[in-house]
Each structure stands twice: as structure tokens, then as C-alpha cells.
Scaffold this active site. Structure first.
Site, PDB file in Angstrom:
ATOM      1  N   GLY A   1       0.809  -1.216   0.000  1.00  0.00           N
ATOM      2  CA  GLY A   1       0.000   0.000   0.000  1.00  0.00           C
ATOM      3  C   GLY A   1       0.841   1.265   0.000  1.00  0.00           C
ATOM      4  O   GLY A   1       2.076   1.215  -0.067  1.00  0.00           O
TER       5      GLY A   1
ATOM      6  N   ILE B   1       1.411   3.662   2.375  1.00  0.00           N
ATOM      7  CA  ILE B   1       2.296   3.782   3.530  1.00  0.00           C
ATOM      8  C   ILE B   1       3.214   2.573   3.620  1.00  0.00           C
ATOM      9  O   ILE B   1       4.420   2.697   3.848  1.00  0.00           O
ATOM     10  CB  ILE B   1       1.477   3.931   4.830  1.00  0.00           C
ATOM     11  CG1 ILE B   1       0.624   5.202   4.783  1.00  0.00           C
ATOM     12  CG2 ILE B   1       2.399   3.951   6.045  1.00  0.00           C
ATOM     13  CD1 ILE B   1       1.423   6.475   4.698  1.00  0.00           C
TER      14      ILE B   1
ATOM     15  N   GLU C   1      -1.581  -8.751  -4.960  1.00  0.00           N
ATOM     16  CA  GLU C   1      -0.308  -9.149  -5.577  1.00  0.00           C
ATOM     17  C   GLU C   1       0.229  -8.139  -6.581  1.00  0.00           C
ATOM     18  O   GLU C   1       1.444  -8.043  -6.783  1.00  0.00           O
ATOM     19  CB  GLU C   1      -0.433 -10.530  -6.246  1.00  0.00           C
ATOM     20  CG  GLU C   1      -1.206 -10.572  -7.559  1.00  0.00           C
ATOM     21  CD  GLU C   1      -2.704 -10.647  -7.379  1.00  0.00           C
ATOM     22  OE1 GLU C   1      -3.401 -10.921  -8.372  1.00  0.00           O
ATOM     23  OE2 GLU C   1      -3.195 -10.445  -6.247  1.00  0.00           O
TER      24      GLU C   1
ATOM     25  N   LYS D   1      -8.821   9.623  12.492  1.00  0.00           N
ATOM     26  CA  LYS D   1     -10.247   9.290  12.481  1.00  0.00           C
ATOM     27  C   LYS D   1     -10.638   8.386  13.653  1.00  0.00           C
ATOM     28  O   LYS D   1     -11.822   8.146  13.897  1.00  0.00           O
ATOM     29  CB  LYS D   1     -10.617   8.637  11.154  1.00  0.00           C
ATOM     30  CG  LYS D   1     -10.510   9.593   9.968  1.00  0.00           C
ATOM     31  CD  LYS D   1     -10.800   8.909   8.648  1.00  0.00           C
ATOM     32  CE  LYS D   1     -10.761   9.915   7.512  1.00  0.00           C
ATOM     33  NZ  LYS D   1      -9.454  10.568   7.328  1.00  0.00           N
TER      34      LYS D   1
ATOM     35  N   VAL E   1      -2.833  11.585   4.199  1.00  0.00           N
ATOM     36  CA  VAL E   1      -1.531  11.492   3.552  1.00  0.00           C
ATOM     37  C   VAL E   1      -1.663  11.907   2.093  1.00  0.00           C
ATOM     38  O   VAL E   1      -2.406  11.293   1.325  1.00  0.00           O
ATOM     39  CB  VAL E   1      -0.968  10.059   3.647  1.00  0.00           C
ATOM     40  CG1 VAL E   1       0.391   9.980   2.982  1.00  0.00           C
ATOM     41  CG2 VAL E   1      -0.865   9.639   5.110  1.00  0.00           C
TER      42      VAL E   1
END
Length: 623
Positions: free
Chosen positions: A301, A303, A326, A419, A458
Site C-alpha cells: 500500500g 504507507i 499481488e 479518524k 496522507v
């Protein structure tokens, strides 16, 4: 491209051939012309044998000129940007040509008066200077810039600005003509740089932009702070001029001599954050990552992949990238093979919801450091599929945390979110439960330091507003904003990852690390700025449409719950929220009940979430 350059050969071989032809012509004129001038430019008084000797040596003279010029690399220089140093190179080359001429003619008994050699040297040097510098000379006395080239206002009259201006004016590899220069230094106002006047500073922006109507503004200020850059960009936008902005990113380019137009980049929305980037103590980070086995869940992902990149640079013993998707893992694998070929990296596919798969990975690899970034994070989607949010976020975290404790990992770092504070949506509530799991495991574990890291939105991550806005702008709009007053805290992906890595170094168990992210940003302002940075005018070229708050969406996010308190760390931008005390056994029993409910896909799962997270605001409780 300059208009004069349009008529010059653009292919290097053709340019070299053209120079060779001119050099042969110049050699003939220098050799024979020197004889003529030596005898007062009277052909009738030139002794026949002198003229014959010059003719006999002429083929050798031509060959020596070409070979010596090639040795001095005179055919490798782009003469549209020739410098004074190249003048000396030409003089050195022609001096060698003349010395060879003198010795060869002497050995061959081709007698010539000494004045002949001086004159041939002078003629050859002068003609070559004129040939090589003709483009510069013409530019000095005429406007050779193509009128259809992009027009540019250059902001910055220092070393970087001068280098950019010189390249734009004298290189055929760049396009654009500078029509005005601005600088904040009053001492430079009114001066000329390469023929272009420094018109003033920031106060002259509106006047200059409306007078010259440039297509671009180049910010050549590598030493400017983020705050200064933000203020200048906002000042440019306040003029309402339709102009695209490019910046020279940083001081390292000035220090390393890498100033060039190719280094200019488009202004990014991160330039408008207006604060210094987060700095981490690399020694601390390296200290706990070096020679360790590190596991990153959700490693493909936004981050997670940045975590993997930075961890790979800190010399781990082994890096384990674990993700269910994948395609992302494959892309990261190809990248890290190229950038970090010597790092031992395992790429594993699987779900954190699969207890057996998680246990298998911990048993096989015994990770010492765990960064848990695997999660469902899209608020609207999780509102529609709340059971999946609980299965993946809460119980995926629980399973990985239990395995980390069982196999005696040293550190477990959870990626959380703002959040989680007084959540108004299922995703935020699930993350709050993940933080509670971390604090419970910290109190129970004898081996592992469990911590959480909480940050805001982000920039540039999957699902963030910036990629969405960019796509909408590319399609001509409208740009959709949920509410005119909605605000968010923002940080860049590298900053978020720096915080996570630093938190791992500070981990003592149970902490929730919170970043001081500066002032919140209004999403409407973000949208307008991005439209302007793309060269358009909001609500003129690109409309902005308000769509209303989505289910579970807040007007603003909070970073710290009131009961947590706040403590500083050595990094002044990172703070620690004190652990919240709750009954671990009661919490674990509630988790068991929640697990059964989520597995049954119960429609009213929110009621069970509310029991565990009292601060969660259910849909019917929202105003």
C-alpha cells in the site's frame, strides 16, 4: 528553441560535419592569406617559392587542424553556450597547429618567413573564434528568441536564477524565453542579468504578470524555506494570473552544481503545506532496524510500500513484505530489485485475517520488528461494508499482534489515524479498537513493545483527495468537494513513514504517537490551489461542485482524545498520548462477541461497536 538555432543542424553528426567543412575553408584562407598579408597584400611581390611552399603544406595543414581540434574536443562543445574557457581552448589548439606547422615545414625545407607563422596563427585563431562564437555574438546584438516560445518570468536573480536564465538563452535543448526577472533582494532591482532586467520583488508581481502575461513562473530559490515558498505561491495565485509555476526543489542542487531547467519541477500541492518537513534521528532508526528481521503487513500500500523503501535503506537482516494484493507487491518487488539489489527481501501474499497464514509467517521468519499497515481505510466503502471493516482492521490487527507476542517480536507498530478520535464512522471506530488492542497487548506482553502511530491524511496516497482532484481537473471538471467548510490535517507519505520509523525507536509500550501537523487545511482551498497550479481559474475554467458530507464524514478531524493528555519526545514534532486505562478482560470478552457478530454479517453491528467504543457516534446520533 531560439529562432537562430532552428536553422542550425540539430543532429550532432551534421553539426560536426558542418564545422569540419568550415574548418577546411578557414585553414585554406589562414594558410594562403598569411602569405598574401605578409607581403603587404601585394600579390605581384610575393615570391613564387613561398606561395608554392604554402600550397605544398596545405593538405598537411588541413589534416593537422582537424586532428588537433578533435584532440582538444572542439567538435564536442555546443557553441551556442560557449564560454571564455572555450576561447582559451581554441587558442591552445591553434597554437599547437602552428607549432606543428613550423617544425614540419622546417624539417621539409619549406622555407617561410617567421612573420608568416605569426600571421597564420592569428588568422586561424581569429577565424575559429568568430566561427565558434558566431551564435553568441548574434545573440548579443539581436533578439534571436522565437516569438512562439513559452514566455517565462524568473523569480530569483541569484546563482540559481542566473544559471537557469543562461541555459534558457543559450541552449538548444531548452524552450522558453525569459521576459522578466523578480527577486526579493532590493539591491538587485533595476540591474540586468544577461540582458533581462530585474523588475522588483513580490510587490511587483501583479504588475509584471499582467504586463507580460507569461505562461510560466520559474521559482529559482533553492534556499527558500517551505513557509517562504508557500507565501510566494499564494502571492502568485492572488494575482489571478493564469500561469503555471515550476520550482527548483532544493539547496543540494545548488551545492552539487546541478542547476538546470531539467531539474525544475511542477509546483506540487505539498509546496502549500508551508511547514518544514519532519526530521528524524537516523541514528536511532538505524539502531533498531539494522540487522533485524522486519515484517511490514500491507507492504504494497501507500504507507506500507514507503515503509519498505525506507527500511531497505537501513540495512535490515531481512525484510518481509506481506500483502493480499499481488499487483502492488509485484510493482514494489521490481522497484526494490533495482534500487536495493543487495537487501534480502521476501515477498509474501496473504491476508492478515487468515490466522494460519499469519502464524506460518511468524513461525518461519521470526520477525523482530513488525509494522502493521494492513487495513481497509476508505470511509464511505467501510460504511457500506461495516462487517468487513471489523474483520480486517480489528481482527487482522488482533491476530498479527497475538502472533508478535507469541513469537517474541521486539516491537509492534500499528498504523492508526486521526479518524480514531471520537469516530463518526466505522473505519475510525475500527482503528480506535486497534489502538485499544495495542494498549491491551502492551500491558500483557512480556516480550514486545506495542505502540500506535496516529496521523492525518496522507497526500498522494491511494484514495486521498489529491489524485481524485487531479483526475477531475484533467477531465475538465467539475472538482467535487463535500462541504465548503471541511478541513483536514495533511502530511506527505515520506513524513508519515518518518514518523512511524521514529515511533518505533521511541517505543516503550502502550504509547500512541501523534504528529504535530501544523495548521489544518481547508479542502476547498486545496481544490482551488490545485486548479490554479494546473494553470486554470477555479469556477471559470474548472467548476467546483459541493456534493454534501458523505456518511460518517466529519467537518474536521481531531488528533488527540481529551483523556489521553500529551507528552513530548526528543523530536519536537512528535508527541505521546498517555495510555487510556480500561479493563482488558472485559475488552477481550467484548472482542469475542464482536467477532461472532461480524462473522455472522449482522446488519446492526454498529450497536456492538458502540459498546466497545463509547465515543463512536452512530448514524442516528449524527446531527
Amino acid at each position: 528553441m531560439n529562432s537562430l538555432q532552428r536553422y542550425l543542424p540539430q543532429d550532432k553528426k551534421k553539426r560536426t560535419l558542418s564545422l569540419l567543412i568550415f574548418d577546411i575553408i578557414i585553414s585554406c584562407l589562414a594558410s594562403l592569406g598569411a602569405v598574401y598579408v605578409r607581403f603587404d597584400m601585394r600579390y605581384d611581390v610575393v615570391p613564387d617559392h613561398f606561395f608554392m611552399h604554402a600550397l605544398q603544406y596545405l593538405p598537411i595543414y588541413i589534416i593537422s587542424v582537424v586532428l588537433i581540434f578533435k584532440f582538444f574536443k572542439l567538435y564536442d562543445i555546443y557553441w551556442g553556450s560557449a564560454t571564455a574557457k572555450n576561447l582559451l581552448t581554441i587558442m591552445g589548439a591553434t597554437a599547437v597547429v602552428t607549432l606543428v606547422q613550423f617544425f614540419v615545414m622546417s624539417i621539409a625545407h619549406l622555407d617561410m618567413p617567421y612573420g608568416y607563422f605569426v600571421l597564420s596563427f592569428a588568422f586561424l585563431t581569429g577565424a575559429e573564434w568568430l566561427l565558434r562564437f558566431s551564435l553568441r555574438i548574434i545573440k548579443a546584438f539581436s533578439d534571436t528568441t522565437a516569438k512562439d516560445d513559452p514566455t517565462i518570468v524568473l523569480y530569483g536573480a541569484g546563482e540559481a536564477g542566473s544559471a537557469i536564465l543562461h541555459e534558457l538563452k543559450h541552449s538548444n535543448l531548452t524552450e522558453g524565453r525569459v521576459v522578466a526577472i523578480l527577486d526579493d533582494d532590493r539591491n538587485k532591482w533595476g540591474r540586468y542579468i544577461d540582458g533581462i532586467k530585474v523588475e522588483g520583488g513580490c510587490g511587483s508581481l501583479k504588475k509584471v504578470l499582467h504586463q507580460v502575461k507569461p505562461q510560466y513562473i520559474y521559482l529559482a530559490m533553492p534556499s527558500a524555506t517551505p513557509t517562504q515558498r508557500k507565501q510566494l505561491i499564494e502571492a502568485i495565485q492572488a494575482t489571478e494570473a493564469k500561469v503555471k509555476i515550476k520550482v527548483l526543489p532544493g539547496m543540494y542542487q545548488l551545492i552539487n552544481g546541478e542547476i538546470s531547467v531539467s531539474k525544475m519541477r511542477d509546483v506540487d500541492i505539498t509546496d502549500l503545506l508551508g511547514r518544514e518537513p519532519i526530521k528524524v534521528n537516523l541514528d536511532e532508526v538505524v539502531g533498531y532496524l539494522k540487522d533485524k528481521v522486519v515484517l511490514v503487513t500491507g507492504g504494497g500500500g501507500s504507507i506500507g510500500s514507503e515503509l519498505c523503501r525506507q527500511i531497505a535503506n537501513h540495512h535490515p537482516k531481512k525484510l518481509i513484505v506481506f500483502d493480499i494484493y499481488e499487483n502492488n507487491v509485484y510493482d514494489l518487488q521490481q522497484e526494490l530489485k533495482r534500487t536495493n539489489p543487495d537487501v534480502d527481501i521476501e515477498y509474501l501474499i496473504g491476508s492478515v485475517r487468515n490466522t494460519h497464514r499469519v502464524e506460518e509467517i511468524f513461525a518461519d521468519y521470526r520477525p523482530q520488528i513488525v509494522f502493521h499497515a494492513a487495513a481497509h481505510k476508505h470511509v464511505p466503502l467501510m460504511e457500506d461494508s461495516p462487517n468487513e471493516a471489523i474483520k480486517n482492521n480489528v481482527f487482522g490487527t488482533y491476530k498479527v499482534a497475538k502472533a508478535a507476542d507469541k513469537y517474541a517480536a521486539e516491537r509492534f507498530v500499528l498504523i492508526s489515524t486521526d479518524k480514531a478520535v471520537n469516530p463518526t464512522n466505522v473505519m475510525g471506530a475500527s482503528k480506535r479498537m486497534c489502538e485499544m488492542i495495542v494498549q491491551m497487548m502492551s500491558r500483557r506482553s512480556k516480550h514486545t513493545n506495542f505502540v500506535a502511530v496516529r496521523f492525518g491524511n496522507v497526500l498522494g496516497s491511494n484514495g486521498s483527495v489529491i489524485p481524485l482532484f487531479k483526475k477531475q481537473i484533467a477531465h475538465g471538471g467539475p472538482v467535487t468537494v463535500t462541504h465548503p467548510d471541511i478541513i483536514r490535517y495533511f502530511m506527505t507519505i515520506p513524513e508519515a513513514v518518518s514518523l512511524v520509523l521514529q515511533a518505533g525507536a521511541y517505543a516503550r509500550g502502550g504509547e500512541i504517537f501523534v504528529l504535530n501537523m501544523g495548521d489544518p487545511v481547508k479542502i476547498l482551498d486545496l481544490a482551488k490551489n490545485l486548479i490554479r497550479l494546473s494553470g486554470f481559474e477555479p469556477d471559470v475554467d474548472i467548476p467546483i461542485k459541493f456534493t454534501g458530507l458523505r456518511p460518517g464524514e466529519k467537518l474536521y478531524e481531531e488528533m488527540l482524545m481529551e483523556e489521553e493528555g500529551m507528552k513530548d519526545t526528543p523530536n519536537k514534532l512528535i508527541h505521546i498520548g498517555s495510555p487510556i486505562v480500561f479493563d482488558d478482560d472485559h475488552f477481550e470478552n467484548e472482542l469475542k462477541e464482536l467477532n461472532e457478530v461480524s462473522q455472522a454479517d449482522t446488519p446492526d453491528i454498529r450497536r456492538y461497536i458502540k459498546k466497545i467504543v463509547p465515543t463512536y457516534v452512530m448514524p442516528e446520533e449524527r446531527k
